[in-house]
Design a protein around this motif. Structure first.
Motif, PDB file in Angstrom:
ATOM      1  N   SER A   1     -10.219   4.027  -2.039  1.00 59.00           N
ATOM      2  CA  SER A   1      -9.534   2.743  -1.912  1.00 59.00           C
ATOM      3  C   SER A   1      -8.246   2.726  -2.707  1.00 59.00           C
ATOM      4  O   SER A   1      -7.248   2.132  -2.300  1.00 59.00           O
ATOM      5  CB  SER A   1     -10.453   1.596  -2.342  1.00 59.00           C
ATOM      6  OG  SER A   1     -10.700   1.661  -3.731  1.00 59.00           O
ATOM      7  N   LYS A   2      -8.240   3.388  -3.873  1.00 57.60           N
ATOM      8  CA  LYS A   2      -7.029   3.438  -4.682  1.00 57.60           C
ATOM      9  C   LYS A   2      -5.963   4.285  -4.012  1.00 57.60           C
ATOM     10  O   LYS A   2      -4.776   3.967  -4.048  1.00 57.60           O
ATOM     11  CB  LYS A   2      -7.345   3.985  -6.068  1.00 57.60           C
ATOM     12  CG  LYS A   2      -8.150   3.029  -6.942  1.00 57.60           C
ATOM     13  CD  LYS A   2      -8.423   3.628  -8.318  1.00 57.60           C
ATOM     14  CE  LYS A   2      -9.202   2.645  -9.189  1.00 57.60           C
ATOM     15  NZ  LYS A   2      -9.473   3.194 -10.528  1.00 57.60           N
TER      16      LYS A   2
ATOM     17  N   GLN B   1     -15.892   5.820  -3.110  1.00 58.87           N
ATOM     18  CA  GLN B   1     -15.245   4.737  -2.358  1.00 58.87           C
ATOM     19  C   GLN B   1     -14.117   4.118  -3.168  1.00 58.87           C
ATOM     20  O   GLN B   1     -13.068   3.752  -2.629  1.00 58.87           O
ATOM     21  CB  GLN B   1     -16.290   3.678  -1.965  1.00 58.87           C
ATOM     22  CG  GLN B   1     -17.264   4.172  -0.890  1.00 58.87           C
ATOM     23  CD  GLN B   1     -18.378   3.166  -0.627  1.00 58.87           C
ATOM     24  OE1 GLN B   1     -18.670   2.317  -1.466  1.00 58.87           O
ATOM     25  NE2 GLN B   1     -18.995   3.284   0.544  1.00 58.87           N
ATOM     26  N   SER B   2     -14.300   3.988  -4.472  1.00 59.87           N
ATOM     27  CA  SER B   2     -13.263   3.417  -5.343  1.00 59.87           C
ATOM     28  C   SER B   2     -12.042   4.318  -5.378  1.00 59.87           C
ATOM     29  O   SER B   2     -10.896   3.855  -5.340  1.00 59.87           O
ATOM     30  CB  SER B   2     -13.814   3.220  -6.757  1.00 59.87           C
ATOM     31  OG  SER B   2     -14.842   2.260  -6.761  1.00 59.87           O
TER      32      SER B   2
ATOM     33  N   SER C   1      -5.691   4.831  -0.722  1.00 56.05           N
ATOM     34  CA  SER C   1      -5.211   4.196   0.520  1.00 56.05           C
ATOM     35  C   SER C   1      -4.663   2.805   0.304  1.00 56.05           C
ATOM     36  O   SER C   1      -4.048   2.212   1.186  1.00 56.05           O
ATOM     37  CB  SER C   1      -6.343   4.147   1.542  1.00 56.05           C
ATOM     38  OG  SER C   1      -7.418   3.362   1.047  1.00 56.05           O
TER      39      SER C   1
ATOM     40  N   SER D   1     -20.293   4.942  -4.802  1.00 55.83           N
ATOM     41  CA  SER D   1     -19.371   3.868  -5.163  1.00 55.83           C
ATOM     42  C   SER D   1     -18.135   4.421  -5.850  1.00 55.83           C
ATOM     43  O   SER D   1     -17.026   3.911  -5.683  1.00 55.83           O
ATOM     44  CB  SER D   1     -20.066   2.844  -6.071  1.00 55.83           C
ATOM     45  OG  SER D   1     -20.477   3.444  -7.275  1.00 55.83           O
TER      46      SER D   1
ATOM     47  N   THR E   1      -6.553   0.068  -0.184  1.00 54.93           N
ATOM     48  CA  THR E   1      -7.446  -0.904   0.452  1.00 54.93           C
ATOM     49  C   THR E   1      -8.549  -1.262  -0.511  1.00 54.93           C
ATOM     50  O   THR E   1      -8.733  -0.629  -1.546  1.00 54.93           O
ATOM     51  CB  THR E   1      -8.048  -0.337   1.749  1.00 54.93           C
ATOM     52  OG1 THR E   1      -8.813   0.825   1.427  1.00 54.93           O
ATOM     53  CG2 THR E   1      -6.958   0.029   2.731  1.00 54.93           C
ATOM     54  N   SER E   2      -9.310  -2.283  -0.142  1.00 55.33           N
ATOM     55  CA  SER E   2     -10.440  -2.684  -0.969  1.00 55.33           C
ATOM     56  C   SER E   2     -11.598  -1.748  -0.721  1.00 55.33           C
ATOM     57  O   SER E   2     -11.821  -1.301   0.421  1.00 55.33           O
ATOM     58  CB  SER E   2     -10.857  -4.126  -0.643  1.00 55.33           C
ATOM     59  OG  SER E   2      -9.790  -5.006  -0.905  1.00 55.33           O
ATOM     60  N   ALA E   3     -12.345  -1.460  -1.752  1.00 56.98           N
ATOM     61  CA  ALA E   3     -13.495  -0.585  -1.604  1.00 56.98           C
ATOM     62  C   ALA E   3     -14.553  -1.275  -0.769  1.00 56.98           C
ATOM     63  O   ALA E   3     -14.851  -2.450  -0.989  1.00 56.98           O
ATOM     64  CB  ALA E   3     -14.058  -0.215  -2.967  1.00 56.98           C
ATOM     65  N   PRO E   4     -15.160  -0.607   0.234  1.00 55.62           N
ATOM     66  CA  PRO E   4     -16.186  -1.227   1.076  1.00 55.62           C
ATOM     67  C   PRO E   4     -17.448  -1.497   0.300  1.00 55.62           C
ATOM     68  O   PRO E   4     -17.736  -0.813  -0.684  1.00 55.62           O
ATOM     69  CB  PRO E   4     -16.404  -0.189   2.177  1.00 55.62           C
ATOM     70  CG  PRO E   4     -16.047   1.101   1.543  1.00 55.62           C
ATOM     71  CD  PRO E   4     -14.900   0.794   0.640  1.00 55.62           C
ATOM     72  N   THR E   5     -18.181  -2.481   0.742  1.00 55.53           N
ATOM     73  CA  THR E   5     -19.458  -2.826   0.091  1.00 55.53           C
ATOM     74  C   THR E   5     -20.576  -2.234   0.903  1.00 55.53           C
ATOM     75  O   THR E   5     -20.481  -2.075   2.133  1.00 55.53           O
ATOM     76  CB  THR E   5     -19.631  -4.341  -0.013  1.00 55.53           C
ATOM     77  OG1 THR E   5     -19.585  -4.890   1.288  1.00 55.53           O
ATOM     78  CG2 THR E   5     -18.526  -4.934  -0.875  1.00 55.53           C
TER      79      THR E   5
ATOM     80  N   ARG F   1       0.834  -1.200   0.000  1.00 60.32           N
ATOM     81  CA  ARG F   1       0.000   0.000   0.000  1.00 60.32           C
ATOM     82  C   ARG F   1       0.874   1.258   0.000  1.00 60.32           C
ATOM     83  O   ARG F   1       0.607   2.236  -0.710  1.00 60.32           O
ATOM     84  CB  ARG F   1      -0.926  -0.004   1.220  1.00 60.32           C
ATOM     85  CG  ARG F   1      -2.073  -0.987   1.116  1.00 60.32           C
ATOM     86  CD  ARG F   1      -3.147  -0.696   2.131  1.00 60.32           C
ATOM     87  NE  ARG F   1      -2.650  -0.821   3.509  1.00 60.32           N
ATOM     88  CZ  ARG F   1      -2.674  -1.918   4.209  1.00 60.32           C
ATOM     89  NH1 ARG F   1      -3.140  -3.043   3.648  1.00 60.32           N
ATOM     90  NH2 ARG F   1      -2.213  -1.945   5.452  1.00 60.32           N
TER      91      ARG F   1
END
Length: 250
Positions: free
Chosen positions: A233-234, A229-230, A236, A226, A238-242, A199
């Motif tokens: 996530s990019k 969040q995407s 940080s 969404s 991390t995976s984007a939360p659902t 990361r």
């Protein structure tokens, strides 16, 4: 190892009525001395003995018997090197002291005890550690013997070694499980560190070439939530939360 053998007096009394042999008697005060034939531990072999009856109290009768059979009611003695106890109920002594037939039965058995103890020691499978004979209020005889099949401690030593080996194996298995668990935890920590480094590297790459440390990322989607969040996530790594998204229709 223990063994108990019981002999019932009533069986003896029935069979001995016809076999008792009085060859003569003398009197001293109220005490009568009789000459009788004792059975022995050898089948068919008897021996002539004198017995006394007519005592006025159990104490005097006990003293007379103990003068002949020192092991009777005197605690633990030794027969053939084995601690031995011989106890006779005072209630049965009271019956015997004025009954020649019962007195004969009692003394016949008391006299045979040393030979019986010798037989027990020589024929026992193992080593006897104690012998006990009890004659109850009805004249019934109970014999109890205790012993060991491991007089030199060989079996006990083998058992101790086996238990020690089993304990060691269990401890080794437990130690191996702890090592495996620790290795798994270390691998998990390494994976976490690798992900963290990845990361960081991603962020550094995004900022690479920017003197002011700025970067630009983009994302596309069907709703603003969404997409946001995407983007995060990019940035940080991390995976984007659902979760719920906006329902936006064109």
């Amino acid at each position: 190892m223990s063994m108990e053998i019981t002999n019932n007096y009533s069986n003896y009394a029935t069979s001995s009525t016809n076999s008792a042999k009085n060859s003569g008697s003398t009197k001293e005060s109220n005490v009568t001395t009789s000459t009788v034939e004792f059975k022995t531990s050898t089948p068919g072999v008897t021996k002539t003995e004198q017995i006394k009856t007519g005592y006025s109290n159990v104490n005097d009768y006990s003293q007379y018997l103990q003068s002949k059979y020192s092991y009777m009611n005197t605690g633990t003695t030794s027969m053939q090197g084995v601690p031995t106890t011989v106890s006779v109920s005072s209630a049965f002594l009271k019956q015997c002291m004025n009954d020649p037939e019962k007195a004969k039965y009692l003394e016949e058995n008391l006299a045979a005890l040393p030979e019986c103890a010798s037989y027990a020691v020589s024929h026992a499978q193992g080593t006897l550690t104690s012998i006990e004979y009890r004659i109850d209020a009805n004249g019934n005889i109970t014999g109890i013997s205790s012993g060991t099949n491991d007089p030199d401690g060989k079996i006990a030593k083998e058992n101790a070694e086996r238990k020690a080996k089993e304990k060691k194996e269990q401890e080794e298995k437990a130690a191996k499980r702890r090592e495996e668990k620790q290795a798994e935890e270390e691998k998990a920590a390494e994976r976490r560190a690798e992900r963290s480094a990845a990361r960081k590297e991603q962020i550094e790459k995004l900022a690479e070439g920017k003197e002011d440390g700025t970067f630009t990322v983009s994302a596309a989607g069907t709703d603003v939530k969404s997409v946001t969040q995407s983007i995060i996530s990019k940035v940080s790594g991390t995976s984007a939360p659902t979760g719920a998204s906006f329902d936006i229709k064109a």
